[in-house]
Design an enzyme around this catalytic site. Structure first.
Site, PDB file in Angstrom:
ATOM      1  N   ASP A 166       3.058  -1.106  -5.116  1.00 34.73           N
ATOM      2  CA  ASP A 166       3.901  -1.231  -6.298  1.00 34.73           C
ATOM      3  C   ASP A 166       4.300   0.184  -6.740  1.00 34.73           C
ATOM      4  O   ASP A 166       3.916   1.188  -6.118  1.00 34.73           O
ATOM      5  CB  ASP A 166       3.152  -2.005  -7.395  1.00 34.73           C
TER       6      ASP A 166
ATOM      7  N   GLU B 129       5.931  -6.331 -18.548  1.00 34.89           N
ATOM      8  CA  GLU B 129       4.744  -5.562 -18.199  1.00 34.89           C
ATOM      9  C   GLU B 129       3.990  -5.147 -19.463  1.00 34.89           C
ATOM     10  O   GLU B 129       3.854  -5.937 -20.390  1.00 34.89           O
ATOM     11  CB  GLU B 129       5.139  -4.378 -17.302  1.00 34.89           C
TER      12      GLU B 129
HETATM   13  C1  GLC Z   1       7.230  -3.021 -11.146  1.00 32.66           C
HETATM   14  C2  GLC Z   1       6.485  -4.310 -10.974  1.00 32.66           C
HETATM   15  C3  GLC Z   1       6.794  -5.034  -9.699  1.00 32.66           C
HETATM   16  C4  GLC Z   1       8.218  -4.738  -9.260  1.00 32.66           C
HETATM   17  C5  GLC Z   1       8.343  -3.255  -8.975  1.00 32.66           C
HETATM   18  C6  GLC Z   1       9.779  -2.856  -8.636  1.00 32.66           C
HETATM   19  O1  GLC Z   1       6.410  -2.058 -11.756  1.00 32.66           O
HETATM   20  O2  GLC Z   1       5.063  -4.242 -11.107  1.00 32.66           O
HETATM   21  O3  GLC Z   1       6.589  -6.426  -9.954  1.00 32.66           O
HETATM   22  O4  GLC Z   1       8.512  -5.459  -8.079  1.00 32.66           O
HETATM   23  O5  GLC Z   1       7.877  -2.453 -10.042  1.00 32.66           O
HETATM   24  O6  GLC Z   1      10.618  -3.070  -9.713  1.00 32.66           O
END
Ligand code: GLC
Length: 751
Positions: free
Chosen positions: A313, A517
């Site tokens: 991530d 988030e």
């Molecule tokens: C974010 C998320 C993830 C996402 C990624 C790209 O922080 O945790 O779910 O796919 O970054 O946007």
């Protein structure tokens, strides 16, 4: 005119090279007729170490737009060269938005085509990039794309077919914009109502969440769009129960809880055929998932047989050094992640730092070229499987028609199926056609942005100044109200109370603001005091009040509890207004069932129905929800008439076959969710009072009786035996099991 000219140019270029001709005489890896394995091996041996290292790097498209920082805008040729040639990055993503200067499907397609074309034309071996996006509830970054209900609402449908169809629709839109990698579905569980990502999950229950995540994978991977799109099971694993409810706070869970509760939903989704897995940003039991060999190799590869690509991530490899402090520098952090089993880093800022970092790790002997070849092979195999070498581009001129408003009817159906009717005293709903005056109150009644929620156009939701096309609850009610019924929009709380006095019914729409988030973490997941006061005042009028909740989680209602009717609408998306109205006026018979538990009061999080027995006393310390997992009403009535088992005794490796007879005992057709739970009179390790082990949905006409077939495979019954250490392999305990549907039960013995 500039934009049109750009589009025309891009379209022309694409039309010319929409498919790269499969050359008969070219190198083996360019020949479509060769096997994926042959092509991978041929290409791999032609690559330099630097080029292999680049394939393992994913960079945010913002780093090649405008100022190559955060300005966005037109692609920057110098930065494209740095990222895609000098550092040979293998993947680009639009993270949490990051669209083209003009947010239209055509512009998205032109931008993605241009990035792809730059890589194919200018990289030494003409290797296309994987382009990733978060299309987690429709192609949600693209203005005008249909925004589906967030996963928590789809979870309330208990309907794999609808979830699969939504996944396929999303993949078709994603493909139409040239993108081949969707960072969806989320297979995490909703366990703690405080967590900001609760709404991104399907359910608190492992089987419901896993079955729907698998359905989404099938929808995405099987879609017949302009390109094949890879699905992503995220965020592997054990992300959803941070110890204090805040996002990305470390989790500390037992091996038994991890294996029996938190991991099964990822397993179901991975084994449904997902091409990729994204790793949990958090740590589990003192180890960041990104550097966990247990998760990324032992479980994912050796136990589950996953052959696809794992991607970190956002900036999580670097986090091993900068946040978790388990690496002294970037090369060490990279080595920890790669040696744990990570294939690709969502770096996502610094392509050169990645190239130099992994090279330094190799030079220090921390990472072998053999290990790098393993990851690069997986990445290249994915690119060949997706057909990127033959079809790297899409026809940008077709994108608008393919994406704008696509499958709105499906989104409306999904949103309607997701509605959960939790109270309906005196059959307040459906609103009678004879109603003369309906008051609509509450600030969430005409707020399309909060109705869509986070991950819409922008990461945190629709940015200021952007007008999201869609139908609000108010608009939906206005459109659906019978002729001759006055719909009054109360602009203030006082006006709402005043207008309610002579209204047939007041619909008050409450909820919470869009966010994502950590920004969506809510230590006090309750309705705001102001909203509680409004609902309380409306209740005091003595006139019928219907509460509609637009939120990503059950909110403690406080004074707002107990209105005549309560409808949980979750985050229903751009068709949500129509869906809510369809249910309120009875065009749709609500069939949604809670995929999570609704807390009575604050302070009991995490709250889930599979609470284990203890010697605690008093109701609140046990599972004491305002509305339990699986709750939901209908405009008809149903009977759970019988449950039988194929065999009264089975082996530990057997699938338990069940038949459940259900009936629609009311006057309206309806869809019924049929869950089967298991309970154990005694067990070797603690078992919850009930655990979902099978479910289906069945359409029942008024008066109809049906018998449905359900199967419980041994994996669903298996638990981790043994002592506190939880180190034993999962197994089905021998002994007595009771399978229950409604109030009917059948006993089965496992020998
Ligand atoms: C974010 C998320 C993830 C996402 C990624 C790209 O922080 O945790 O779910 O796919 O970054 O946007």
């Amino acid at each position: 005119m500039r934009r049109l000219a750009t589009l025309a140019t891009a379209a022309a270029c694409v039309a010319a090279v929409a498919t790269v001709p499969a050359r008969a005489d070219g190198p083996l890896y360019t020949r479509a007729g060769a096997s994926v394995e042959q092509r991978v091996n041929d290409l791999l041996k032609r690559m330099t170490l630097a080029e292999k290292i680049g394939q393992m790097d994913q960079i945010a498209v913002a780093r090649v737009q405008g100022d190559c920082e955060w300005s966005g805008g037109a692609l920057n040729q110098a930065c494209l060269k740095n990222v895609l040639v000098d550092n040979a990055a293998g993947s680009v993503l639009s993270g949490g938005g990051m669209g083209p200067a003009a947010n239209t499907p055509g512009d998205w397609a032109a931008m993605v085509n241009a990035v792809q074309k730059y890589a194919v034309d200018n990289s030494r071996l003409h290797i296309p990039v994987l382009y990733g996006v978060d299309a987690v509830h429709g192609h949600n970054n693209v203005l005008g794309a249909t925004v589906f209900p967030h996963q928590i609402g789809l979870g309330a449908t208990w309907d794999p077919a609808t979830v699969k169809a939504a996944g396929a629709s999303t993949a078709r839109s994603v493909a139409a914009t040239g993108i081949d990698w969707n960072f969806a579905p989320v297979a995490d569980l909703a366990r703690d109502q405080r967590w900001g990502r609760y709404y991104e999950t399907y359910a608190e229950d492992p089987l419901l969440a896993g079955t729907l995540a698998a359905a989404s994978v099938n929808g995405i991977e099987g879609a017949d769009g302009a390109k094949r799109v890879a699905a992503t099971v995220k965020h592997f694993g054990g992300y959803s129960e941070p110890s204090n409810g805040h996002d990305r706070v470390p989790a500390d869970v037992s091996l038994r809880y991890l294996q029996d509760t938190l991991l099964p939903s990822y397993k179901q989704a991975v084994q449904a055929g997902a091409d990729t897995v994204m790793v949990n940003s958090g740590a589990v039991n003192g180890v960041p998932a990104t550097s966990s060999k247990y998760l990324l190799t032992k479980v994912l590869r050796e136990q589950w047989g996953f052959k696809g690509v794992t991607v970190s991530d956002w900036e999580d490899v670097r986090a091993l050094q900068t946040r978790y402090r388990i690496a002294a520098d970037y090369p060490e952090a990279i080595a920890l992640a790669v040696n744990a089993g990570l294939d690709m880093a969502m770096e996502p800022y610094y392509a050169t730092a990645w190239s130099e970092g992994l090279k330094a790790a190799v030079d220090r002997g921390l990472v072998t070229v053999k290990r790098i070849d393993q990851s690069v092979s997986r990445i290249l195999a994915l690119k060949f499987r997706l057909g990127l070498f033959e079809h790297p581009y899409v026809d940008a001129s077709k994108a608008d028609a393919a994406v704008l408003g696509a499958d709105a009817a499906l989104a409306r159906k999904a949103a309607a199926e997701s509605q959960v009717l939790l109270r309906n005293e005196g059959n307040t709903l459906p609103i009678a056609a004879s109603a003369k005056k309906i008051v609509v109150a509450g600030s969430y009644a005409d707020d399309i942005n909060d109705q869509a929620g986070g991950w819409t156009i922008g990461w945190q939701g629709v940015p200021d100044g952007v007008a999201l096309p869609g139908t609000t609850v108010l608009a939906g009610i206005r459109e659906a109200a019978p002729a001759g019924t006055e719909v009054v929009r109360a602009k203030t709380d006082d006006e709402a109370v005043a207008q309610a006095a002579d209204a047939d019914v007041t619909v008050v729409v409450v909820g919470e603001k869009a966010a994502a988030e950590g920004s969506a973490d809510s230590p006090r997941p309750e309705l705001s005091a102001g909203q509680q006061a409004l609902v309380k005042a409306l209740k005091a009028t003595g006139k019928p009040v219907v509460t509609v909740v637009i939120a990503g989680r059950p909110l403690v209602l406080g004074d707002a509890a107990g209105t005549d009717a309560l409808l949980m609408s979750w985050l229903p998306g751009t068709e949500g207004g129509h869906a809510v109205a369809d249910v309120l006026f009875g065009k749709v018979n609500p069939s949604g069932r809670l995929p999570v538990s609704w807390p009575k009061d604050l302070g009991n999080e995490p709250l889930y129905y599979q609470q284990l027995p203890g010697t605690n006393g008093g109701p609140e310390s046990s599972y004491d929800a305002l509305y339990a997992f699986g709750a939901g009403l209908s405009y008809t009535t149903y009977g759970f008439d019988a449950i039988t088992a194929d065999k009264a005794t089975v082996g530990t490796g057997s699938t338990v076959g069940l038949r459940v007879t259900v009936s629609n005992t009311g006057t309206r057709d309806g869809d019924l969710v049929v869950p089967v739970y298991v309970s154990r009179p005694t067990s070797d390790v603690l078992a919850p009072d009930r655990k979902l082990v099978a479910f289906t949905r069945v359409a029942l006409k008024a008066g109809e009786t049906r018998t449905v077939r359900l199967r419980v495979p041994p994996g669903v019954l298996a638990v981790t035996p043994g002592d506190i250490d939880g180190s034993a392999k999962q197994a089905v305990e021998r002994g007595a099991y009771t399978f229950t549907a409604g109030q009917k039960s059948v006993a089965v013995t496992v020998r």
